[in-house]
Scaffold this motif. Structure first.
Motif, short mmCIF file in Angstrom:
data_model
loop_
_atom_site.label_atom_id
_atom_site.label_comp_id
_atom_site.label_asym_id
_atom_site.label_seq_id
_atom_site.Cartn_x
_atom_site.Cartn_y
_atom_site.Cartn_z
N SER A 112 -1.86 6.88 -0.58
CA SER A 112 -3.14 7.18 -1.24
C SER A 112 -4.08 5.98 -1.28
CB SER A 112 -2.88 7.67 -2.66
OG SER A 112 -2.18 6.67 -3.35
N ASP A 113 -3.60 4.80 -0.89
CA ASP A 113 -4.45 3.60 -0.92
C ASP A 113 -5.27 3.42 0.34
OD1 ASP A 113 -3.47 2.81 -3.42
OD2 ASP A 113 -1.70 1.93 -2.48
N ASP B 90 -0.90 12.59 4.80
CA ASP B 90 0.12 11.55 4.54
C ASP B 90 1.12 11.46 5.68
OD1 ASP B 90 -1.08 11.08 2.10
OD2 ASP B 90 0.42 12.16 0.92
N LYS C 86 -0.50 9.44 8.22
CA LYS C 86 -0.54 8.03 7.82
C LYS C 86 0.83 7.37 8.07
CE LYS C 86 -4.11 8.76 4.30
NZ LYS C 86 -4.38 8.83 2.85
N ASN D 294 -8.33 2.15 -2.34
CA ASN D 294 -8.02 2.12 -3.77
C ASN D 294 -7.86 0.74 -4.35
OD1 ASN D 294 -8.19 4.77 -4.06
ND2 ASN D 294 -6.00 5.19 -4.06
N SER E 177 8.83 12.92 -4.45
CA SER E 177 8.10 13.70 -5.46
C SER E 177 9.00 14.11 -6.63
CB SER E 177 7.47 14.93 -4.82
OG SER E 177 8.46 15.73 -4.21
N TYR F 60 0.80 -1.22 0.00
CA TYR F 60 0.00 0.00 0.00
C TYR F 60 0.84 1.27 0.00
CZ TYR F 60 -3.56 -3.35 1.32
OH TYR F 60 -4.40 -4.41 1.34
N ASP F 61 0.30 2.27 -0.71
CA ASP F 61 0.86 3.62 -0.66
C ASP F 61 -0.04 4.48 0.22
OD1 ASP F 61 3.12 4.85 -1.71
OD2 ASP F 61 2.62 4.08 -3.71
N CYS G 67 5.14 12.01 0.96
CA CYS G 67 4.10 12.77 1.66
C CYS G 67 3.71 13.98 0.81
CB CYS G 67 4.59 13.26 3.03
SG CYS G 67 4.68 11.95 4.24
N THR G 68 2.45 14.06 0.47
CA THR G 68 1.98 15.16 -0.39
C THR G 68 1.08 16.13 0.38
OG1 THR G 68 0.09 13.83 -1.06
CG2 THR G 68 2.03 13.72 -2.47
N CYS G 69 0.74 15.80 1.62
CA CYS G 69 -0.15 16.64 2.43
C CYS G 69 -0.02 16.18 3.89
CB CYS G 69 -1.59 16.46 1.96
SG CYS G 69 -2.09 14.73 1.89
N LEU H 48 -7.19 5.25 4.11
CA LEU H 48 -7.60 6.37 4.97
C LEU H 48 -7.55 5.87 6.40
CD1 LEU H 48 -10.60 7.81 2.92
CD2 LEU H 48 -8.43 8.97 3.39
#
Ligand code: 5GP
Length: 344
Positions: A12-13, A222, A225, A336, A179, A9-10, A217-219, A15
């Motif tokens: 984004s996969d 993340d 998480k 996801n 990124s 899992y990433d 981490c984009t936000c 919550l």
């Protein structure tokens, strides 16, 4: 050849599932944590979020701002000993001096007696899987017994253990998720970051070591998480880039007025040409980073406070009073994948 069928899992996969909480205000959340380490007998108390050792992120200017909030900066490795010595003493405790295997320990020796003011050494290579890297960590541990050594990058539990047994206190986990990184395209190598952190932290904690989730981490969600996956520290590149404290040139679009900043991977041709002018590496080394244009974001302090506010918010949703409690209070829900799975 071998295929592992288990789904990885990433960020984004998944919550994080909300849970009953006694905390109504973000103010009640304590983001500082007291750390003791496997090898170093130094302790450190602070917010375990870390600026990446990239020259567009881990600058002395960034460290001056982040240190006020007890956030750590891994300074990029192109600082000279003279520059490091000029850092004010309060800040020295909250920075890591970064070195690579190729350059050796010379910068650390050049600091002489004054190295006592610094707590952290970060040994950073793109590929932490070589025997030479383990030997280098052993050497650094024997020369600088008492320092808190961060070393990486790897993304599998066996190698996490190996680096800790070689002398690292904290292993940097993450290959291919950055990124400005193109390793997954160029080399086809990597592990989705959330699973990498879950597996490597389990291995590290089993032998008294720690992990730093690095990349992807984009936000602020993340970051939470990554802590939920049991990371002890979370390193940020792109999220901390593009600010007054770490941007060389800010470009303004004359028509739209939009301001942008260049952000590039440390293994991109932009960085290689800047720091290795003879660029001998070019003959045999493919660039594994890219140059991107990102929005100019103003002062780093504003961004930091927003990100910390986001992590505090996670804590109030899941009933975690301290950053250390986030993983205990986390149940990840997969969003996801076709498989209806819950990862606790
Ligand atoms: P970000 O927070 O921007 O997603 O990821 C930052 C991390 O990306 C850094 O700490 C480092 O581990 C990784 N990184 C930085 N530059 C490069 C590069 O040029 N190539 C690769 N493969 N990774 C990079």
């Amino acid at each position: 050849m071998h295929i592992e069928n288990e789904v990885k899992y990433d960020f984004s996969d998944v919550l994080i599932k909300p849970k009953r909480s006694y905390y109504t205000s973000r103010k009640e959340v304590d983001l500082e944590r007291d750390f003791k380490f496997k090898w170093s007998n130094l302790s450190w108390k602070g917010v375990p979020i870390v600026a990446a050792n990239m020259d567009t992120v881990g600058t002395i200017g960034s460290a001056e701002v982040l240190s006020k909030h007890k956030v750590l900066t891994c300074l990029h490795k192109f600082h000279t000993a003279d520059e490091l010595l000029k850092i004010s003493s309060g800040i020295k405790k909250n920075v890591a001096i970064t070195i690579g295997v190729a350059e050796g320990l010379q910068t650390l020796y050049d600091l002489g007696e004054q190295i006592k003011d610094f707590n952290f050494i970060c040994i950073d290579v793109a590929n932490g899987y070589t025997e030479q890297f383990c030997d280098f960590i052993k050497l650094a541990r024997s020369e600088f017994e008492n320092k808190i050594i961060i070393a990486g990058n790897v993304c599998t539990p066996e190698m996490t253990e190996q680096l800790i047994l070689s002398g690292a206190d904290i292993v940097k986990v993450g290959i291919g998720g950055g990124s400005a990184c193109i390793t997954r395209n160029v080399a086809g190598v990597g592990i989705p970051q959330l699973s990498a952190v879950i597996e490597c932290s389990d291995a590290a904690h089993g032998i008294g070591g720690m992990v730093m989730s690095d990349g992807g981490c984009t936000c602020s969600g993340d970051i939470s998480k990554a802590f939920g996956a049991n990371a002890d520290f979370v390193m940020l590149g792109g999220l901390f880039a593009g600010h007054d404290e770490n941007s060389e040139t800010i470009t303004e679009n004359k028509i739209s007025g939009e301001k942008t900043v260049e952000f590039y991977g440390m293994a991109s041709s932009t960085a290689l040409e800047k720091y290795y002018s003879d660029n001998k590496r070019k003959d045999y080394k493919a660039s594994e980073g890219k140059l991107v244009s990102i929005p100019y974001k103003g002062t780093l302090e504003n961004t930091l406070l927003d990100l910390l506010g986001g992590v505090r918010s996670t804590c109030t949703y899941i009933g975690a009073k301290k950053i250390k409690d986030i993983s205990k209070c986390t149940t990840f829900v997969c969003v996801n994948h076709q498989i209806n799975n819950i990862y606790t």
